[in-house]
Design a protein around this motif. Sequence first.
Motif, PDB file in Angstrom:
ATOM      1  N   ILE A 127      34.148  65.432 -15.032  1.00 11.28           N
ATOM      2  CA  ILE A 127      34.005  66.732 -14.374  1.00 11.28           C
ATOM      3  C   ILE A 127      34.107  66.571 -12.863  1.00 11.28           C
ATOM      4  N   GLN A 128      33.487  65.544 -12.322  1.00 13.44           N
ATOM      5  CA  GLN A 128      33.535  65.314 -10.875  1.00 13.44           C
ATOM      6  C   GLN A 128      34.968  65.048 -10.418  1.00 13.44           C
ATOM      7  N   ILE A 129      35.707  64.254 -11.176  1.00 18.77           N
ATOM      8  CA  ILE A 129      37.104  63.966 -10.827  1.00 18.77           C
ATOM      9  C   ILE A 129      37.934  65.247 -10.877  1.00 18.77           C
ATOM     10  N   LEU A 130      37.735  66.065 -11.913  1.00 25.48           N
ATOM     11  CA  LEU A 130      38.478  67.324 -12.018  1.00 25.48           C
ATOM     12  C   LEU A 130      38.154  68.261 -10.858  1.00 25.48           C
ATOM     13  N   GLU A 131      36.897  68.303 -10.452  1.00 30.80           N
ATOM     14  CA  GLU A 131      36.519  69.137  -9.308  1.00 30.80           C
ATOM     15  C   GLU A 131      37.173  68.641  -8.026  1.00 30.80           C
ATOM     16  N   ASP A 132      37.208  67.320  -7.841  1.00 32.80           N
ATOM     17  CA  ASP A 132      37.861  66.758  -6.653  1.00 32.80           C
ATOM     18  C   ASP A 132      39.351  67.087  -6.646  1.00 32.80           C
ATOM     19  N   LEU A 133      40.005  66.962  -7.802  1.00 27.46           N
ATOM     20  CA  LEU A 133      41.424  67.290  -7.896  1.00 27.46           C
ATOM     21  C   LEU A 133      41.670  68.768  -7.632  1.00 27.46           C
ATOM     22  N   ALA A 134      40.778  69.629  -8.122  1.00 25.55           N
ATOM     23  CA  ALA A 134      40.925  71.072  -7.900  1.00 25.55           C
ATOM     24  C   ALA A 134      40.802  71.404  -6.417  1.00 25.55           C
ATOM     25  N   VAL A 135      39.886  70.748  -5.735  1.00 28.26           N
ATOM     26  CA  VAL A 135      39.726  70.981  -4.294  1.00 28.26           C
ATOM     27  C   VAL A 135      40.982  70.529  -3.551  1.00 28.26           C
ATOM     28  N   LYS A 136      41.497  69.355  -3.907  1.00 24.64           N
ATOM     29  CA  LYS A 136      42.711  68.847  -3.248  1.00 24.64           C
ATOM     30  C   LYS A 136      43.921  69.740  -3.526  1.00 24.64           C
ATOM     31  N   ALA A 137      43.992  70.313  -4.723  1.00 22.53           N
ATOM     32  CA  ALA A 137      45.118  71.167  -5.098  1.00 22.53           C
ATOM     33  C   ALA A 137      44.910  72.612  -4.652  1.00 22.53           C
ATOM     34  N   ASN A 138      43.777  72.873  -4.016  1.00 22.79           N
ATOM     35  CA  ASN A 138      43.448  74.209  -3.517  1.00 22.79           C
ATOM     36  C   ASN A 138      43.400  75.242  -4.660  1.00 22.79           C
ATOM     37  N   ASN A 156      41.221  77.663  -7.131  1.00 26.81           N
ATOM     38  CA  ASN A 156      39.963  78.404  -7.092  1.00 26.81           C
ATOM     39  C   ASN A 156      38.971  77.764  -8.063  1.00 26.81           C
ATOM     40  N   MET A 157      37.808  77.402  -7.560  1.00 25.32           N
ATOM     41  CA  MET A 157      36.805  76.704  -8.371  1.00 25.32           C
ATOM     42  C   MET A 157      36.284  77.561  -9.521  1.00 25.32           C
ATOM     43  N   ILE A 158      36.367  78.868  -9.382  1.00 28.84           N
ATOM     44  CA  ILE A 158      35.903  79.745 -10.468  1.00 28.84           C
ATOM     45  C   ILE A 158      36.710  79.484 -11.727  1.00 28.84           C
ATOM     46  N   PHE A 159      38.030  79.281 -11.561  1.00 26.69           N
ATOM     47  CA  PHE A 159      38.877  79.021 -12.724  1.00 26.69           C
ATOM     48  C   PHE A 159      38.536  77.682 -13.367  1.00 26.69           C
ATOM     49  N   LEU A 160      38.334  76.662 -12.538  1.00 27.74           N
ATOM     50  CA  LEU A 160      38.001  75.347 -13.076  1.00 27.74           C
ATOM     51  C   LEU A 160      36.665  75.390 -13.811  1.00 27.74           C
ATOM     52  N   LYS A 161      35.677  76.020 -13.196  1.00 21.93           N
ATOM     53  CA  LYS A 161      34.362  76.102 -13.838  1.00 21.93           C
ATOM     54  C   LYS A 161      34.438  76.872 -15.151  1.00 21.93           C
ATOM     55  N   THR A 162      35.248  77.922 -15.186  1.00 24.26           N
ATOM     56  CA  THR A 162      35.413  78.690 -16.423  1.00 24.26           C
ATOM     57  C   THR A 162      36.052  77.828 -17.507  1.00 24.26           C
ATOM     58  N   ILE A 163      37.082  77.084 -17.135  1.00 19.73           N
ATOM     59  CA  ILE A 163      37.744  76.215 -18.111  1.00 19.73           C
ATOM     60  C   ILE A 163      36.789  75.146 -18.603  1.00 19.73           C
ATOM     61  N   LEU A 164      36.000  74.566 -17.711  1.00 23.93           N
ATOM     62  CA  LEU A 164      35.022  73.550 -18.129  1.00 23.93           C
ATOM     63  C   LEU A 164      33.964  74.142 -19.054  1.00 23.93           C
ATOM     64  N   LYS A 165      33.545  75.373 -18.775  1.00 23.04           N
ATOM     65  CA  LYS A 165      32.588  76.038 -19.664  1.00 23.04           C
ATOM     66  C   LYS A 165      33.205  76.277 -21.038  1.00 23.04           C
ATOM     67  N   ILE A 166      34.468  76.669 -21.059  1.00 14.57           N
ATOM     68  CA  ILE A 166      35.160  76.893 -22.330  1.00 14.57           C
ATOM     69  C   ILE A 166      35.230  75.589 -23.127  1.00 14.57           C
ATOM     70  N   ILE A 167      35.572  74.497 -22.462  1.00 15.61           N
ATOM     71  CA  ILE A 167      35.617  73.203 -23.136  1.00 15.61           C
ATOM     72  C   ILE A 167      34.233  72.824 -23.648  1.00 15.61           C
ATOM     73  N   GLY A 168      33.209  73.076 -22.835  1.00 16.03           N
ATOM     74  CA  GLY A 168      31.838  72.786 -23.252  1.00 16.03           C
ATOM     75  C   GLY A 168      31.434  73.583 -24.480  1.00 16.03           C
ATOM     76  N   ILE A 169      31.780  74.866 -24.496  1.00 15.00           N
ATOM     77  CA  ILE A 169      31.467  75.703 -25.660  1.00 15.00           C
ATOM     78  C   ILE A 169      32.148  75.149 -26.902  1.00 15.00           C
ATOM     79  N   ALA A 170      33.409  74.742 -26.756  1.00 11.15           N
ATOM     80  CA  ALA A 170      34.145  74.211 -27.907  1.00 11.15           C
ATOM     81  C   ALA A 170      33.480  72.953 -28.454  1.00 11.15           C
ATOM     82  N   TYR A 171      33.104  72.039 -27.567  1.00  4.70           N
ATOM     83  CA  TYR A 171      32.466  70.800 -28.023  1.00  4.70           C
ATOM     84  C   TYR A 171      31.091  71.056 -28.632  1.00  4.70           C
TER      85      TYR A 171
END
Length: 129
Positions: A51-62, A64-79
């Motif tokens: 998760i930390q690596i994905l957040e760092d990549l999202a910041v570098k790629a500019n 929006n963190m809201i989208f990344l957090k939503t996707i991570l929540k979706i993955i979490g719900i699935a697991y």
Amino acid sequence: MEMIQIVGLGLLATILILIIKEQKPIFAFLLAAFTGITIFLFLIGKISAVIQILEDLAVKANINMIFLKTILKIIGIAYIAEFGAQIVRDAGQESIAAKIELSGKILIMVMAIPIVTVIIETVVKLLPA
């Protein structure tokens, strides 16, 4: 090496469950659930690093963190839904497991609405008027 530990724990638990299951099925189920939770807790550090690596990549790629957090929540719900459904299946409750999976799918669909909306709006802007 970590995978060997996980497989070893799984095999040991499986052997114990097979031995205990005939005499005390409830203890066999509890051992299976405890083993699954232990393996999950063992992996939380790895999940956190990803998760930390994905957040760092999202910041570098500019992105929006809201989208990344939503996707991570979706993955979490699935697991979590899959994990819960498997534990319930181990107890022999297939219908409840199916309901857990259905709930997970519905929650994923609800959480994905903002992302789908942005995608549709972007596609509409690209189309000629």
